[in-house]
Design an enzyme around this catalytic site. Structure first.
Site, PDB file in Angstrom:
ATOM      1  CG  ASP A 343      -2.197   0.877   0.946  1.00 47.01           C
ATOM      2  OD1 ASP A 343      -3.009   1.065   1.872  1.00 47.01           O
ATOM      3  OD2 ASP A 343      -2.345   1.356  -0.203  1.00 47.01           O
ATOM      4  CE  LYS A 392      -6.404   2.151   0.200  1.00 47.23           C
ATOM      5  NZ  LYS A 392      -5.116   2.345  -0.544  1.00 47.23           N
ATOM      6  CE  LYS A 433      -5.677  11.640   0.400  1.00 50.43           C
ATOM      7  NZ  LYS A 433      -4.653  10.586   0.518  1.00 50.43           N
ATOM      8  CE  LYS A 516      -2.414   4.450   2.950  1.00 48.37           C
ATOM      9  NZ  LYS A 516      -2.396   4.144   1.531  1.00 48.37           N
TER      10      LYS A 516
HETATM   11  N1  NAD Z   1      -2.682   8.110  -3.549  1.00 48.02           N
HETATM   12  C1  NAD Z   1      -3.093   7.063  -4.218  1.00 48.02           C
HETATM   13  O1  NAD Z   1      -3.591   7.134  -5.327  1.00 48.02           O
HETATM   14  C2  NAD Z   1      -2.920   5.714  -3.566  1.00 48.02           C
HETATM   15  C3  NAD Z   1      -2.266   5.606  -2.346  1.00 48.02           C
HETATM   16  C4  NAD Z   1      -2.123   4.341  -1.780  1.00 48.02           C
HETATM   17  C5  NAD Z   1      -2.614   3.233  -2.434  1.00 48.02           C
HETATM   18  N2  NAD Z   1      -3.261   3.381  -3.618  1.00 48.02           N
HETATM   19  C6  NAD Z   1      -3.777   2.183  -4.246  1.00 48.02           C
HETATM   20  O2  NAD Z   1      -3.299   2.096  -5.575  1.00 48.02           O
HETATM   21  C7  NAD Z   1      -4.279   1.428  -6.374  1.00 48.02           C
HETATM   22  C8  NAD Z   1      -4.525   2.248  -7.625  1.00 48.02           C
HETATM   23  O3  NAD Z   1      -5.030   3.498  -7.274  1.00 48.02           O
HETATM   24  P1  NAD Z   1      -5.673   4.358  -8.468  1.00 48.02           P
HETATM   25  O4  NAD Z   1      -6.082   5.663  -7.891  1.00 48.02           O
HETATM   26  O5  NAD Z   1      -4.797   4.326  -9.649  1.00 48.02           O
HETATM   27  O6  NAD Z   1      -6.988   3.501  -8.741  1.00 48.02           O
HETATM   28  P2  NAD Z   1      -7.781   3.323 -10.120  1.00 48.02           P
HETATM   29  O7  NAD Z   1      -9.055   2.658  -9.760  1.00 48.02           O
HETATM   30  O8  NAD Z   1      -7.799   4.584 -10.881  1.00 48.02           O
HETATM   31  O9  NAD Z   1      -6.867   2.302 -10.962  1.00 48.02           O
HETATM   32  C9  NAD Z   1      -6.891   0.930 -10.700  1.00 48.02           C
HETATM   33  C10 NAD Z   1      -6.865   0.242 -12.055  1.00 48.02           C
HETATM   34  O10 NAD Z   1      -6.728  -1.162 -11.827  1.00 48.02           O
HETATM   35  C11 NAD Z   1      -7.529  -1.835 -12.774  1.00 48.02           C
HETATM   36  N3  NAD Z   1      -7.717  -3.174 -12.248  1.00 48.02           N
HETATM   37  C12 NAD Z   1      -8.496  -3.581 -11.233  1.00 48.02           C
HETATM   38  N4  NAD Z   1      -8.329  -4.911 -11.017  1.00 48.02           N
HETATM   39  C13 NAD Z   1      -7.375  -5.328 -11.930  1.00 48.02           C
HETATM   40  C14 NAD Z   1      -6.755  -6.558 -12.227  1.00 48.02           C
HETATM   41  N5  NAD Z   1      -7.088  -7.669 -11.557  1.00 48.02           N
HETATM   42  N6  NAD Z   1      -5.822  -6.590 -13.214  1.00 48.02           N
HETATM   43  C15 NAD Z   1      -5.496  -5.476 -13.893  1.00 48.02           C
HETATM   44  N7  NAD Z   1      -6.062  -4.269 -13.669  1.00 48.02           N
HETATM   45  C16 NAD Z   1      -6.983  -4.207 -12.696  1.00 48.02           C
HETATM   46  C17 NAD Z   1      -8.758  -0.983 -12.931  1.00 48.02           C
HETATM   47  O11 NAD Z   1      -9.389  -1.223 -14.170  1.00 48.02           O
HETATM   48  C18 NAD Z   1      -8.165   0.429 -12.855  1.00 48.02           C
HETATM   49  O12 NAD Z   1      -7.870   0.922 -14.138  1.00 48.02           O
HETATM   50  C19 NAD Z   1      -5.513   1.263  -5.494  1.00 48.02           C
HETATM   51  O13 NAD Z   1      -5.541  -0.042  -4.945  1.00 48.02           O
HETATM   52  C20 NAD Z   1      -5.273   2.247  -4.381  1.00 48.02           C
HETATM   53  O14 NAD Z   1      -5.906   1.899  -3.165  1.00 48.02           O
HETATM   54  C21 NAD Z   1      -3.425   4.576  -4.200  1.00 48.02           C
HETATM   55  O1  LIP Z   2      -1.770   7.133   1.561  1.00 48.00           O
HETATM   56  P1  LIP Z   2      -2.906   7.780   2.273  1.00 48.00           P
HETATM   57  O2  LIP Z   2      -3.187   9.187   1.808  1.00 48.00           O
HETATM   58  O3  LIP Z   2      -2.822   7.649   3.751  1.00 48.00           O
HETATM   59  O4  LIP Z   2      -4.194   6.898   1.913  1.00 48.00           O
HETATM   60  C1  LIP Z   2      -4.994   7.153   0.802  1.00 48.00           C
HETATM   61  C2  LIP Z   2      -6.384   7.080   1.317  1.00 48.00           C
HETATM   62  O5  LIP Z   2      -6.543   8.131   2.231  1.00 48.00           O
HETATM   63  C3  LIP Z   2      -7.341   7.238   0.169  1.00 48.00           C
HETATM   64  O6  LIP Z   2      -8.657   7.209   0.658  1.00 48.00           O
HETATM   65  C4  LIP Z   2      -7.140   6.110  -0.801  1.00 48.00           C
HETATM   66  O7  LIP Z   2      -7.971   6.293  -1.865  1.00 48.00           O
HETATM   67  C5  LIP Z   2      -5.750   6.080  -1.329  1.00 48.00           C
HETATM   68  O8  LIP Z   2      -5.628   4.853  -2.020  1.00 48.00           O
HETATM   69  C6  LIP Z   2      -4.711   6.140  -0.243  1.00 48.00           C
HETATM   70  O9  LIP Z   2      -4.611   4.863   0.338  1.00 48.00           O
END
Ligand code: NAD
Ligand code: LIP
Length: 560
Positions: A343, A392, A433, A516
């Site tokens: 994460d 999460k 966010k 995380k």
């Molecule tokens: N700040 C952040 O954006 C942040 C921080 C921590 C964690 N994350 C994690 O990162 C991941 C991506 O975040 P995001 O904002 O890009 O989300 P998003 O939903 O925009 O992108 C995720 C992508 O994964 C694809 N997907 C889902 N299941 C799949 C699979 N089995 N194989 C291939 N593709 C698949 C979806 O079609 C989508 O395009 C999430 O799990 C999120 O919780 C994001």
């Molecule tokens: O990294 P961070 O800002 O603590 O946590 C974020 C969460 O607050 C948010 O809700 C989630 O969409 C992101 O995937 C990310 O995990």
């Protein structure tokens, strides 16, 4: 094969590759790296460090303190020294980064960011023009203290990226998979993260990038994601076919672009936790057998982890689910393959791990942490489903445990601050966010301190640099080996035939600063304090060039 565009820049071919500015895929030993490394470089002058054309070899004395209890129950602290030999391969080679979830907000944003940096793009915004940068990347945009100037005594700081021969993100060949077959230009528009004036400059290249079909097990992500799943590997779950297809994808990507290595990162949707079931996923053998049998508790992310491990491609989980079931960790260890997670630690939790460390190490008794945030991107949509939110909630809640446990003056055994995590999906705010936190603490003589934070950030613009840091550090770790120092150690050889060296443990806890819920080797402590995580990463890299950890004692400025 990538070819020049009419505008003279490189572009992606059908597999979603990014070519460099002269139309070739990225640098390798047959071509000079396309990206220059910024800032001051350095060389260590020490009898303990040897530079050859191929390797940097160092002898490093690791100094710790062993603490035991004496017969009266008192503690006895004994300084210990362990001497290691480190060896770093200097040739970076050609590096690929394959993203699972490439069509998502993070995947499109990091890809666009690399393209924009490679071409030094500038674009107009309402606040004026903006230029491509790697802000938010600890490797590309922070410095480390090398030492003090021999004449002025002032600190000398150098770019983190110059500490060791690391891959430059501009040189990465990017590809990956997504359940959505949308090309990356359309996906970038869907993500609604970047300015149109920037998007229009990279649209042509992005439009030629198309994610590979992926593994889809609907039960693991929110039902509201179903409409995206139009790019799915056919066939049933009950076989190794999905693992073998992903393995083939990695091999094809690597071969087609003459890559020396590929790092795979999961930036796909958050999955529900998988149940850990004896006989199913508790050992490597059971896990492989369960995959072959199509067991319902095998998640797509674990399929990708197993495929990457079997292809010896480092695999990093940027989402909170328990991808690395015990069988996956055992498999990685058996294959000496690198894994890391979980994460990305992008905003609210990164702030928390620094603030909690500050408060508790200042002797202030934190008694309550309330963390709320809402966001409107697809990640938020997926997290609006309970099982995905629960994954999460776990990763966001455990981040204070080590700091609380370390202060037995403030906290009794097992005592913890109240801690709640709330995430709401509010489409209107998109990727921007809103995080609201309240920290409540007891201070001197019955007083209280309340700290309220309101943090508005664009989630993907904070996460994208972490994806870059993770691939750079994971790739770096594939070129670092160690062994217990032996007096007969031949530090002069060119590093081709040294015996006894081996890689770090398969579980890359060195990646903790970007994550995380840091994955650590079984039975080892989890460190969440942000400053400690950064110090561990920088000091391990310093040791590889024979430098002591940065102690900040400043005795040269105190003892004179
Ligand atoms: N700040 C952040 O954006 C942040 C921080 C921590 C964690 N994350 C994690 O990162 C991941 C991506 O975040 P995001 O904002 O890009 O989300 P998003 O939903 O925009 O992108 C995720 C992508 O994964 C694809 N997907 C889902 N299941 C799949 C699979 N089995 N194989 C291939 N593709 C698949 C979806 O079609 C989508 O395009 C999430 O799990 C999120 O919780 C994001
Ligand atoms: O990294 P961070 O800002 O603590 O946590 C974020 C969460 O607050 C948010 O809700 C989630 O969409 C992101 O995937 C990310 O995990």
């Amino acid at each position: 094969m990538a070819t020049d565009n009419d505008d003279g820049t490189g572009h992606a071919n059908g597999n979603g590759l990014i070519a460099n500015s002269n139309g070739h895929t990225t640098n390798g030993d047959s071509r000079a790296p396309t990206s220059s490394h910024t800032g001051r470089t350095f060389k260590v002058d020490s009898p303990n460090v040897v530079y050859t054309d191929n390797v940097i070899k160092s002898k490093y004395t690791y100094r710790t303190t062993s603490v035991a209890q004496d017969s009266n129950g008192g503690l006895v602290a004994t300084p210990k020294e362990t001497v290691y030999d480190f060896k770093v391969q200097r040739r970076v080679g050609r590096v690929g980064m394959m993203l699972v979830g490439w069509g998502g907000n993070n995947g499109t944003t990091v890809t666009a960011g690399i393209l924009a940096n490679r071409r030094n793009l500038v674009w107009d915004t309402r606040e004026g023009s903006r230029a491509a940068n790697y802000y938010g990347s600890v490797v590309m945009a922070s410095t480390i203290k090398l030492g003090t100037n021999s004449t002025t005594g002032k600190d000398v700081n150098v770019p983190f990226h110059n500490l060791l021969p690391m891959v430059h993100p501009n040189d990465l060949v990017v590809g990956g998979w997504d359940l959505s077959g949308m090309d990356l230009a359309a996906a970038m528009d869907r993500a609604a993260v970047l300015e149109p004036t920037l998007k229009n400059q990279i649209r042509k290249e992005m439009a030629q990038m198309k994610p590979l079909p992926s593994v889809y097990y609907p039960d693991f992500i929110a039902a509201n994601q179903e409409d995206r799943a139009d790019n799915v590997i056919p066939g049933s779950k009950a076989s190794m076919a999905h693992v073998e297809q992903i393995r083939k994808d990695i091999r094809d990507f690597k071969a087609e672009h003459s890559l020396d290595k590929v790092v795979v990162q999961w930036t796909a949707s958050t999955e529900r936790y998988a149940s850990i079931i004896p006989g199913v996923n508790d050992t490597a053998e059971n896990l492989l057998n369960s995959i072959d049998a199509g067991h319902e508790e095998i998640a797509p992310s674990t399929i990708f982890a197993v495929a990457s491990i079997l292809e010896n491609a480092p695999f990093i989980n940027g989402s909170p689910q328990n991808t690395f079931v015990p069988g996956a960790t055992e498999l990685a260890t058996q294959h000496s393959a690198f894994i890391g997670g979980d994460d990305f630690k992008s905003g609210q939790t990164k702030m928390k791990s620094a603030l909690v460390d500050f408060l508790i190490s200042a002797g202030i008794k934190l008694t309550s942490i309330a963390s709320y945030n809402h966001l409107g991107n697809n990640d938020g949509k997926n997290l609006s489903s309970h099982d995905q939110f629960r994954s999460k909630e776990i990763s966001k809640s455990n981040v204070v445990d080590d700091m609380v446990a370390a202060n037995t003056v403030l906290y009794q055994e097992g005592e913890k601050p109240d801690h709640t995590v709330v995430i709401k999906y509010m489409p209107a705010v998109g990727d921007n966010k809103r995080a609201l936190d309240e920290y409540y603490a007891e201070i001197f003589m019955g007083g209280h301190q309340t700290i309220s934070l309101f943090n508005v950030c664009e989630d993907s613009l904070l996460a994208a640099p972490l994806i870059i840091d993770l691939v750079i550090v994971a790739e770096m770790m594939t070129r670092i080996q160690w062994k217990a120092h032996s007096a007969s150690a031949d530090t002069g050889s060119d590093g081709k035939k040294d015996e006894g060296y081996r890689g770090f443990h398969s579980v890359l806890s060195i990646l903790s600063y970007m994550l995380k819920a840091p994955l650590t080797p079984p039975g080892t402590p989890v460190i969440n304090a942000l400053a400690k995580q950064r110090a561990a990463m920088t000091n391990i890299f310093r040791a590889c060039v024979g430098l002591e950890p940065e102690a900040d004692m400043g005795l040269e400025h105190k003892l004179f």
